[in-house]
Design a protein around this motif. Structure first.
Motif: not given
Length: 823
Positions: A381, A307, A311, A413, A410, A377
């Motif tokens: 995660s 992350y 970012s 990710t 996301f 977030l």
């Protein structure tokens, strides 16, 4: 005009038709030319909001005139296209000049360059009809900057100047965007170029509040959902978990600062660790999180490091590494986004850290996180870690738009960690519907039964992997579209006679002004050739056919009388749907209203024949399934409103096996949120003065050079206000924020709401989950924005005491408004 010659017998002298036509045509041409010329003048003055208003005037003028004369319509369109081409030319010239300077060997001073692109940003935001063209040219310019050898450094300095250094010019009290506002919004909109600056702003707000691990843990509390009594927390266990995370994350962060770490290394480390865990502790294809609890902080560190890196721009990371190696500006490091201890603790609570006397399984958990605390977030995660351990993960919230936003944030990710196929975002109702779908194709079985075939049931779709449900805001379980509601499966049965019956009903729609009329029309249809043919062909389904034809007649009456829920035609999706929270859901159906709405709007369909064939069918009930009948392996969530739940809502949460919730301190430190001092937040008016009171409240706010958002209970009430004499007399033209807008337009209007002098009229669903963000320093100085909501009227409407969109005669209506600063 056509038909005027027919008036000649009724007048004393001959009507000069050709002369009148010529004069009217000339007047229309001059009016279109005047609007276009005014727009050109305003373009030279850089009054971009007014330029857009004149473009809209030409659009509306062209639509009206084209109904009478296509030739005049084309002439007006030429004037509009001429004005649009002038704007495009200005944009292209500015962008070309800025790109040339960006590629220049000589260093372009930041303030001059910032001024150039701020003007482009103003055009982008104030002339939305050309936003795609302007946005693309702006991004081309910034791409040229980023290609420079010093691109990362220049963009960082440029972003900081746009945030804090662009000078004010003139007065924008009429809602026109100021240059500083446009500059700050530009940084927010094009984060791919200004991530480091965005990170810097976030870190300034949160990292100064970052406390030591033990201090963060000491402020954490666990409480019973049912009684709100405090429950024991193993603080040592939580602190150990946080310290372990910080140790792994800190080592990778040091490598990152030395330019010795890239995403591939992070992913390789995480895959190797997960592979070890699967070999040592696998249960089928997954790993029990409780068994590998001690390894969770390490896995979480990999996810948060990913992350951090995604970012922050790669070039900027190299810039930081070079500066640190040379012992230069350490302030650059503040442009790297890092997680807050509070966010890490929230995820650790999901995995059982801090649980006293815990059993062999994880306990369902809810964490109260304040607004802006990074709920998306935390869920993103946690979803990644659960998926790495082999779980299917469903992340739900009340809004389809918010689900799409968070999943998009996301997606990279999930893709990089190889778990994209295991994670899905949606509304909670969609989750329930997907569970029903795993039982088999109920619709196909129903159609087979109706047609006299022996139904062959396919094997249900079972998943080998256990499932985790993550939710954003606890009131998803209390939603009116979820709690106590059922997923009513309907099978579409297509037949030529059924299409003919629906078309015949639509052709005779003018006969249906009451339910009795609908019943009489239905009786008439039962003797038709089509109806009798259906019954003969499908004798076993005669009862179903009869009840559904009756339902068609009732739906026609409800459609013609606009009985809620009202179907909306969505031009973008080319479908008919119904309002579900802040969006139009084209999968939703209410009887045969959808079929009639498509017949009413067939001229707006790009493929009318195919669409009508698909939807002109009989809707056969296949079963009702409770939305609340869900049973995932685990349920975890974040919410900002747990403490406000009443006893009945708490009982509903407990029913899902969520017995406790955890409160964590704000990432921004102790909250100093407060309403501005005001003694007139609630005013009571006679119901007959309802619209007048709203208009007066709006005018008072705009006179103070502030912004106002009015939340109406429904779109019909909002439109009734706009159609009233008070709505048409507002000081500036308002923007409407309603459910049937396309997604991008909703975002644009939301971002535009908190600008000095802006009036926004919205429906109530936008009162939660919408990011009304202010980039306007003048708005802050003048006292912030005002929110106005007729709360009591909303309650009366739901309880049936309101008729026709207004409170009943003699009623009193409180108008609740408050003002507050925004960040």
């Amino acid at each position: 005009m056509p038909g005027w010659s027919g008036l000649e017998p009724f007048v004393g002298s001959k009507v000069p038709v050709e002369e009148l036509q010529e004069k009217i045509h000339l007047a229309i041409s001059r009016h279109a030319n005047t609007i276009s010329a005014t727009g050109s003048h305003e373009l030279e003055k850089q009054w971009y909001r007014s330029v857009e208003d004149n473009l809209n005037k030409l659009d509306e003028f062209q639509r009206c005139v084209s109904r009478v004369s296509s030739a005049l319509g084309r002439q007006i369109q030429e004037e509009r296209d001429h004005l649009r081409s002038k704007i495009k030319k200005d944009v292209d010239e500015m962008a070309t000049s800025a790109s040339q300077r960006a590629r220049s060997v000589q260093t372009q001073t930041v303030p001059m360059f910032a001024s150039d692109i701020t003007t482009l940003a103003l055009i982008w935001f104030e002339i939305p009809s050309l936003e795609k063209h302007t946005s693309q040219r702006l991004q081309n310019v910034l791409s040229d900057v980023s290609a420079r050898q010093d691109g990362a450094s220049f963009l960082f300095d440029l972003g900081r100047h746009l945030q804090e250094g662009v000078a004010e010019e003139g007065d924008a009290s009429d809602g026109t965007m100021s240059r500083p506002t446009a500059a700050r919004r530009l940084v927010s909109e094009l984060k791919q170029y200004f991530r480091a600056v965005d990170n810097l702003q976030y870190n300034r707000a949160t990292q100064k509040m970052q406390k030591a691990p033990d201090a963060c843990v000491s402020e954490l509390r666990s409480k019973s959902i049912e009684s709100d009594q405090e429950m024991p927390v193993d603080s040592q266990d939580l602190a150990d978990g946080l310290r372990t995370f910080l140790a792994h994350y800190g080592r990778m962060y040091d490598e990152l600062k030395r330019d010795e770490l890239d995403i591939s290394k992070v992913l390789a480390k995480s895959r190797a660790r997960v592979s070890e865990l699967l070999q040592q502790h696998s249960v089928g294809w997954h790993v029990d999180p409780k068994v590998v609890k001690q390894d969770i902080p390490e896995l979480l560190a990999y996810v948060f490091m990913h992350y951090t890196m995604t970012s922050t721009n790669d070039a900027y990371l190299r810039l930081v590494a070079g500066a640190i190696a040379e012992g230069k500006d350490q302030d650059l490091e503040a442009g790297i986004r890092t997680p807050h201890n509070i966010q890490v603790l929230a995820v650790l609570r999901f995995f059982g850290f801090g649980d006293k006397d815990a059993g062999p399984m994880l306990a369902n958990q809810l964490v109260q996180v304040e607004t802006g605390g990074g709920k998306s977030l935390i869920l993103g995660s946690a979803a990644t870690v659960f998926a790495l351990l082999g779980f299917r993960v469903r992340v739900v919230c009340y809004s389809n738009d918010l689900s799409k936003r968070d999943e998009s944030e996301f997606r990279q990710t999930f893709t990089d960690f190889g778990v994209l196929q295991l994670i899905k975002y949606s509304r909670i109702t969609t989750y329930s519907e997907d569970l029903v779908a795993t039982l088999g194709d109920t619709r196909s079985l129903t159609r087979q039964l109706l047609q006299g075939d022996a139904p062959v049931a396919p094997a249900p779709k079972h998943h080998d992997l256990p499932e985790v449900l993550l939710f954003d805001e606890v009131d998803v379980f209390m939603s009116p579209s979820y709690l106590g509601k059922t997923h009513d499966l309907m099978a579409r049965w297509h037949h030529k006679h059924l299409q003919d019956i629906l078309r015949e009903l639509w052709a005779r729609r003018s006969e249906v002004t009451s339910l009795n009329d609908a019943s009489l029309l239905c009786d008439d249809l039962r003797s038709s050739r089509e109806y009798l043919g259906l019954v003969r062909s499908f004798k076993d389904a005669a009862y179903v056919i009869d009840t559904q034809v009756a339902s068609m007649c009732t739906s026609l009456y409800e459609y013609m009388q606009k009985v809620p829920p009202i179907p909306y035609f969505d031009d973008a999706q080319q479908c008919v749907g119904y309002k579900v929270h802040d969006a139009i859901d084209c999968a939703a159906v209410d009887g045969y209203k959808t079929a009639f709405a498509l017949l009413a709007n067939h001229n707006r369909l790009t493929n009318a024949s195919q669409k009508l064939d698909e939807n002109l069918a009989m809707l056969v009930p296949c079963g009702q399934f409770s939305y609340a009948n869900i049973n995932p392996s685990y349920i975890f969530g974040v919410s900002g409103t747990v403490a406000q739940l009443d006893m009945y809502q708490r009982a509903e949460v407990v029913r899902y096996g969520i017995l406790a919730y955890t409160t964590v301190p704000s990432v921004f430190g102790k909250s100093d949120f407060r309403f501005l001092e005001q003694d007139d937040a609630i005013k009571v008016f006679a119901a007959t003065d309802y619209f007048q009171a709203i208009a007066v409240a709006i005018k008072q706010v705009i006179l103070k050079k502030r912004a106002i958002i009015v939340f109406f209970e429904s779109a019909p009430i909002l439109r009734n206000f706009m159609a009233s004499s008070f709505g048409s007399a507002l000081p500036t033209s308002p923007q409407l924020l309603v459910e049937d807008l396309v997604h991008d337009e909703k975002l644009r209007r939301t971002k535009k709401a908190a600008v000095t002098g802006q009036i926004t009229l919205a429906t109530s669903v936008f009162g939660r989950g919408s990011d009304f963000t202010s980039y306007d320093s003048r708005l802050q100085e003048n006292g912030g924005f005002t929110s106005c909501t007729p709360l009591s009227h909303a309650r009366q409407a739901r309880s049936g005491r309101v008729r026709g969109g207004l409170p009943g005669k003699g009623k009193k209506v409180p108008l609740v408004s408050f003002s507050m600063p925004m960040t």
